[in-house]
Design an enzyme around this catalytic site. Sequence first.
Site, short mmCIF file in Angstrom:
data_model
loop_
_atom_site.label_atom_id
_atom_site.label_comp_id
_atom_site.label_asym_id
_atom_site.label_seq_id
_atom_site.Cartn_x
_atom_site.Cartn_y
_atom_site.Cartn_z
N ASP A 172 -3.74 -32.51 -53.23
CA ASP A 172 -4.83 -32.97 -53.57
C ASP A 172 -5.61 -32.23 -54.49
O ASP A 172 -6.19 -31.23 -54.32
CB ASP A 172 -5.83 -33.41 -52.30
CG ASP A 172 -6.71 -34.63 -52.74
OD1 ASP A 172 -7.23 -34.71 -53.74
OD2 ASP A 172 -7.09 -35.33 -51.59
N HIS A 203 -3.61 -36.62 -54.82
CA HIS A 203 -4.74 -37.56 -54.11
C HIS A 203 -4.25 -38.78 -54.75
O HIS A 203 -3.84 -39.20 -55.70
CB HIS A 203 -6.12 -37.06 -55.00
CG HIS A 203 -7.19 -37.98 -54.61
ND1 HIS A 203 -7.62 -37.80 -53.25
CD2 HIS A 203 -7.67 -38.86 -55.01
CE1 HIS A 203 -8.93 -38.70 -53.52
NE2 HIS A 203 -8.90 -39.41 -54.19
#
Length: 235
Positions: A172, A203
């Site tokens: 992420d 993400h």
Amino acid sequence: MGERITITTPDGAFGAYLARPAAANAPAVAVMQEIFGINQDMRETCDWLAANGFIAACPDLFWRMEPGVEMSDGTEAEWKKGFALYTAFNIDTGVVDSEATMQHLRGLPGCNGKVGIMGFCLGGLLTFLTTARAAPGTSDAAVAYYGGATERYVTEGRDIASPLLMHLAGGDEYMTAEAQQLIRDTLAGNPNIEIHTYPGRSHAFARRGGQHFEPEAATLANNRTIAFLREHLST
């Protein structure tokens, strides 16, 4: 499959997208949006939940600033506007609106009395905080996908008393490895919380049609989500 509805609260009324399953009696799930509003991905998520036997509704979380936002992650202008809305967004009133959505769903004809909440990015954070802050019995199950800034509020999750499933993207770009480790360490003592990490995934790996969509990871996470919701929202 879906329809537009209005949810009325003491602060005002806001819109939501609602999808219903074929079954006449079913559990319900509130779906918390990302920074792009009730867009095609959120509507498809509600439709997907309905196809799996759940009533699902995605509320317009930006209604206090700009009702009716609907964007994608496809252009720089949309990203810029999405981040501007995110920066101006009031998390506390977002939790209030999340609770109001769940209360509305619980009162819908055809709801079996069980209501869950799930969300992505901003909606993932709201899912986490609503589960942590709401009165007992508000949420029967919760699923948070890569909730942005969860590490800032993570201590609120220590006493969560209802089932919560968390999906973290190992790669992420908005949540460091240290932040993810802090989440896992802080919540490790709570038996109601289950955390899965998807190594190397970006993400929004589960955003249908998104720039970082990862079909394999999304399928794994979504299958876990459906199994989790069925386990905890069945009568």
